[in-house]
Motif scaffolding. Structure first.
Motif, PDB file in Angstrom:
ATOM      1  N   CYS B  36       0.828  -1.206   0.000  1.00 31.96           N
ATOM      2  CA  CYS B  36       0.000   0.000   0.000  1.00 31.96           C
ATOM      3  C   CYS B  36       0.865   1.261   0.000  1.00 31.96           C
ATOM      4  N   ARG B  48      -0.302  -4.179   5.758  1.00 30.75           N
ATOM      5  CA  ARG B  48       0.340  -4.840   6.888  1.00 30.75           C
ATOM      6  C   ARG B  48       1.511  -5.731   6.486  1.00 30.75           C
ATOM      7  N   PRO B  62       4.100  -0.922  11.634  1.00 32.50           N
ATOM      8  CA  PRO B  62       4.315  -0.779  10.194  1.00 32.50           C
ATOM      9  C   PRO B  62       5.555   0.076   9.906  1.00 32.50           C
TER      10      PRO B  62
HETATM   11  S1  FES Z   1       3.342  -0.957   3.126  1.00 33.39           S
HETATM   12 FE1  FES Z   1       1.267  -1.512   3.528  1.00 33.39          FE
HETATM   13  S2  FES Z   1       1.286  -1.326   5.698  1.00 33.39           S
HETATM   14 FE2  FES Z   1       3.247  -0.561   5.248  1.00 33.39          FE
END
Ligand code: FES
Ligand SMILES: Cc1cc2nc3c(=O)[nH]c(=O)nc-3n(C[C@H](O)[C@H](O)[C@H](O)COP(=O)(O)O)c2cc1C
Ligand code: SF4
Ligand code: SF4
Ligand code: SF4
Ligand code: FES
Lengths: 556, 238
Positions: B36, B48, B62
């Motif tokens: 993400c 995650r 994270p």
């Molecule tokens: S890259 Fe998706 S939570 Fe850190």
């Protein structure tokens, strides 16, 4: 402060006089309304009018009287006699009986027990443990005062502590009193309230916000709703005191749309308080001002999570965000924000009135004060109870609730709803406090307490709560969005008798993964009901397994 | 500029305050998988994948969001993290319909790359075969929901960089979908400037150029970082 049976008995005039008055307190909370309490109250009012007794018999609506499972309920003053299962058809007979009593000429006649009984209901013995074991702090006015009239609340001291606070106490003193009281958040996590207030108070910022979390999403829980319906001014006063302590001028109550009566009562209470200058600018001649607005949520469980709640207040999609920053630092519109649960805020007034030491003397070492529970499920006497922290589960369930009906025998008690777990019958001596419940793999939660007897299928219970989390997942993070679906699928496979040892192993591996990787508390605690039933009732999972590949063969 | 020193998988690292653990780890050549996250967009910490262990912290954090702190001892590749990352990837593969052999992004897909990195040779979780639509209403681009992993990069780039805010997330939980406008066909949303930024940042074959066929989508999400940096410096960019 009072036990319920004391609360139910208002002072009795020793002898009758032509001016003696009787009062019928009709429960007008959602539980009894569902059973026809509104019709009952109308019937009573009409019967009083027909007999021209308006001067001598007062019919008032009040908040929850406690044993909701037997509603509709009403209480008759001065003696506080409690009747359950009363219907509109009983109205005329009751008023006739009261009319008869009002003609009493001797003290003996005046004090004689009422001969009347509801046709299909019964008189409730307020000497039962359900009542005598309670200790009412949060609910001290609930069921006694008419929540529609601010005068009734003021007669019982409402806004007295706010006046005291604003005129005689410094914000630091208030924070210190709350800290010394040992009060911990009643919204589930049990975070020390004084510490939270101190943090928000220390944050720089011209404008700060106080939020009352009234989202109450746990299935079967209605503690906060009962407080808001029965004594709304208590919560408004608690919020205003909190605002003074942390330096906020703006308040929001975030309440779910399903709580229609609570919303109506709160709106009215806010308007009444505003008119009397108990809310608004320049309170009690000081520069301190505080306004409260309602924000009605659409009933998504996750919106009770504080960062999702903040987004929702701001008009955004109700999804959580990672913390830090905590709301104390950056909350509603980036302002330092204090978020407390309804019941937490309802404890503020008695703490200030009676003192931190008084509050800290109730409960256990780490858990002070009382806790309101909604006792439901396979229990003879269900309803709303408030007990001192440290009361054992056995006392609540077996003594106050009088055990399971039909003699099926108690199997487990579930606390904390979808974020909690089960306590097996063998551990019923456990004291209700944050630490003890956590040690057993469950949580205090917000106050749902579901009693289960031996007919209860624990795998089905786990599947029920997982279905709830699956439905309520906001979908933002992968482990919760997809993990709850996979976990639910595995549980259904177990229920259908199609699961093998490999499936059980996968279930056990997936639980910690979802718990440890999810973004917010919903996903983090979603596996708890599974882990808890696996811990105490593993045999129910194993008994269902069908022969098949073992865990090792399946590559786990 | 003040500096924090910390340890990542045993490497001593000194980093400017405010640097994320992800940037710090990359600086010293420690790879942490992400999906993400995209430099230039606001962080959401939703997939995650980049969770790391920090000694003394009970919770996994994270890396894409957590700033470096003095004395931090970070582990990015423990057996527990390896297993959890593989499970995240399995969850993503099984919640959609990823038929790589016929996908525009085959061979150039971040989801595929992550699967290889985490060693996912098969999924231990059952495939869910959801029924998801395809939106081909836009004249230039297409959206195949079957391949969407809900990373919200498209939502963020269109809102934060292009300023058009065409995309949102609709519904919740397993029913979440990327929606255009007020849940309209993409082609019916006037706000879309046809810039193609969402297609460029999409890590999978969910958003694609209609001119591309199997294996022909070569998105270059990293260009976004360059664009955002250039804008921040006031250089003329589109
Ligand atoms: S890259 Fe998706 S939570 Fe850190
Ligand atoms: C999924 C989820 C749902 C929650 N729902 C509620 C709720 O309905 N009411 C509530 O008071 N707190 C709820 N909480 C806890 C709040 O996030 C927050 O901790 C609480 O309101 C703080 O108040 P307190 O310190 O007075 O307990 C929820 C938390 C999570 C993770
Ligand atoms: S844990 Fe569940 S509810 Fe919380 S952010 Fe993730 S998907 Fe949403
Ligand atoms: S093409 Fe550009 S404007 Fe259109 S949706 Fe994608 S990012 Fe937004
Ligand atoms: S369409 Fe692509 S960029 Fe948008 S959320 Fe789905 S996978 Fe991410
Ligand atoms: S709702 Fe009427 S007694 Fe509780």
């Amino acid at each position: 402060m009072t036990t319920l049976s004391q609360a139910h008995a208002s002072p009795t005039p020793s002898s009758p006089s032509p001016t003696s008055v009787m009062r019928v307190r009709c429960c007008s909370s959602a539980g009894c309304l569902a059973g026809g309490a509104a019709e009952l109250r109308q019937g009573l009012t009409a019967a009083v009018a027909r007999r021209e007794l308006q001067e001598r018999v007062a019919i008032t609506g009040v908040g929850c009287l406690g044993p909701c499972s037997q509603g509709p309920l009403l209480a008759i003053d001065p003696d506080g006699t409690l009747f359950a299962g009363v219907t509109a058809a009983d109205a005329d007979g009751l008023i006739a009986a009261l009319a008869h009593r009002l003609q009493a000429v001797s003290a003996a006649e005046w004090e004689a027990p009422l001969a009347w009984r509801p046709a299909a209901g019964e008189q409730v013995d307020t000497g039962r443990p359900f009542f005598t074991r309670q200790r009412r702090v949060v609910l001290e006015n609930c069921g006694l005062i008419d929540p529609e009239r601010i005068e009734a609340a003021i007669e019982r001291g409402a806004y007295e502590q706010l006046r005291h606070t604003v005129t005689d106490r410094t914000p630091a003193e208030v924070v210190d009193t709350i800290r010394r009281s040992g009060l911990r958040g009643r919204g589930g996590a049990g975070y020390p309230t004084g510490l939270k207030w101190a943090t928000v108070a220390k944050m720089p910022g011209e404008r700060k916000v106080v939020v009352c979390n009234a989202d109450e999403g746990d299935p079967g829980a209605f503690m906060d709703r009962s407080v808001l319906e029965g004594d709304p001014h208590r919560v408004l006063e608690g919020m205003a005191i909190a605002a003074y302590a942390v330096g906020a001028d703006q308040g929001f109550i975030y309440i779910r749309a399903e709580y229609k009566l609570a919303i109506v009562n709160l709106r009215r209470a806010i308007e009444q308080a505003r008119r009397r200058h108990l809310l608004g600018a320049g309170l009690f001649g000081s520069p301190f001002g505080f306004t409260v607005e309602l924000r009605v949520g659409a009933g998504a469980y996750v919106c009770g999570e504080e960062t999702a709640l903040i987004h929702s207040i701001e008009g955004q999609r109700g999804t959580p965000r990672p913390r830090p920053p905590y709301p104390a630092e950056a909350g509603v519109w980036g302002r330092p924000t204090l978020i407390n649960n309804v019941e937490t805020l309802a404890n503020v007034v008695p703490i200030l009135r009676e003192g931190a030491g008084w509050f800290a003397a109730i409960g256990t070492e780490g858990s002070k004060g009382t806790k309101v529970f909604c006792l439901t499920g396979k229990v003879r006497r269900g309803g709303l109870v408030e007990v001192p922290m440290g009361t054992s589960l056995a006392t609540i369930v077996s003594e106050m609730g009088e055990g399971c009906p039909d003699g099926a025998g108690l199997k487990a008690v579930q606390t904390g709803g979808p974020s909690g777990g089960c306590v097996p019958a063998s551990l019923l001596h456990t004291s209700v406090d944050y630490e003890s419940l956590q040690a057993l793999g469950t949580i205090m939660g917000s106050g749902g307490m579901v009693v289960m007897d031996h007919s209860t299928d624990m795998v089905a219970i786990a599947a029920f709560f997982m279905a709830f989390c699956r439905d309520e997942s906001c979908g933002k993070c992968v482990p919760c969005r997809a993990g709850t679906v996979q976990l639910h699928g595995l549980l259904q496979k177990h229920l259908a008798g199609d699961a093998t040892a490999a499936d059980l192993a996968q279930l056990e591996a997936l639980c910690p993964m979802v718990a440890e990787t999810s973004l917010c508390g919903l996903g983090q605690s979603a596996p708890k009901p599974v882990l808890s039933t696996l811990r105490y009732f593993r045999e129910e999972y194993v008994a269902r397994l069908k022969p098949g590949p073992t865990a090792a063969a399946a590559g786990r | 500029m003040s500096v924090r020193t910390l340890s990542i998988n045993g490497h001593a690292v000194a980093m400017a305050t405010g640097t994320t653990l992800l940037a710090a780890a990359r600086e010293v050549g420690v790879p942490i998988p992400t999906l993400c996250h995209l430099e230039g967009l606001s962080p959401v910490a939703a997939c995650r994948l980049c969770l790391v262990e920090i000694e003394g912290s009970g919770k996994l954090q994270p890396a894409c969001l957590t700033p470096v702190a003095e004395g931090m001892v970070v582990h990015t590749d423990t057996p527990r993290l390896q297993d959890y990352r593989r499970t995240v990837i399995e969850m993503l593969f099984t919640e959609g319909n990823h038929v790589c052999a016929i996908c525009v992004a085959n061979g150039h897909c971040e989801l595929q790359d992550r699967a290889v990195e985490v060693g996912m040779d098969h999924s231990r979780l059952p495939y869910r075969h959801p029924d998801r639509p395809v939106d081909l209403s836009h004249p230039l681009f297409g959206l195949d929901h079957n391949r969407c992993i809900l990373c919200t990069r498209c939502v963020r780039v269109c809102d934060e960089v292009e300023g058009a805010h065409v995309w949102d997330v609709g519904w919740r939980g397993e029913h979440c979908r990327i929606i255009a406008g007020l849940n309209e066909p993409w082609g019916a949303v006037d706000a879309c400037t046809d810039c193609g930024k969402c297609v460029q940042v999409c890590p999978t074959g969910a958003l694609f150029d209609k001119a591309d066929t199997t294996g022909e989508k070569h998105a270059d999400p990293a260009r976004l970082g360059a664009l955002v940096r250039a804008r921040a410096r006031g250089q003329q960019t589109r």
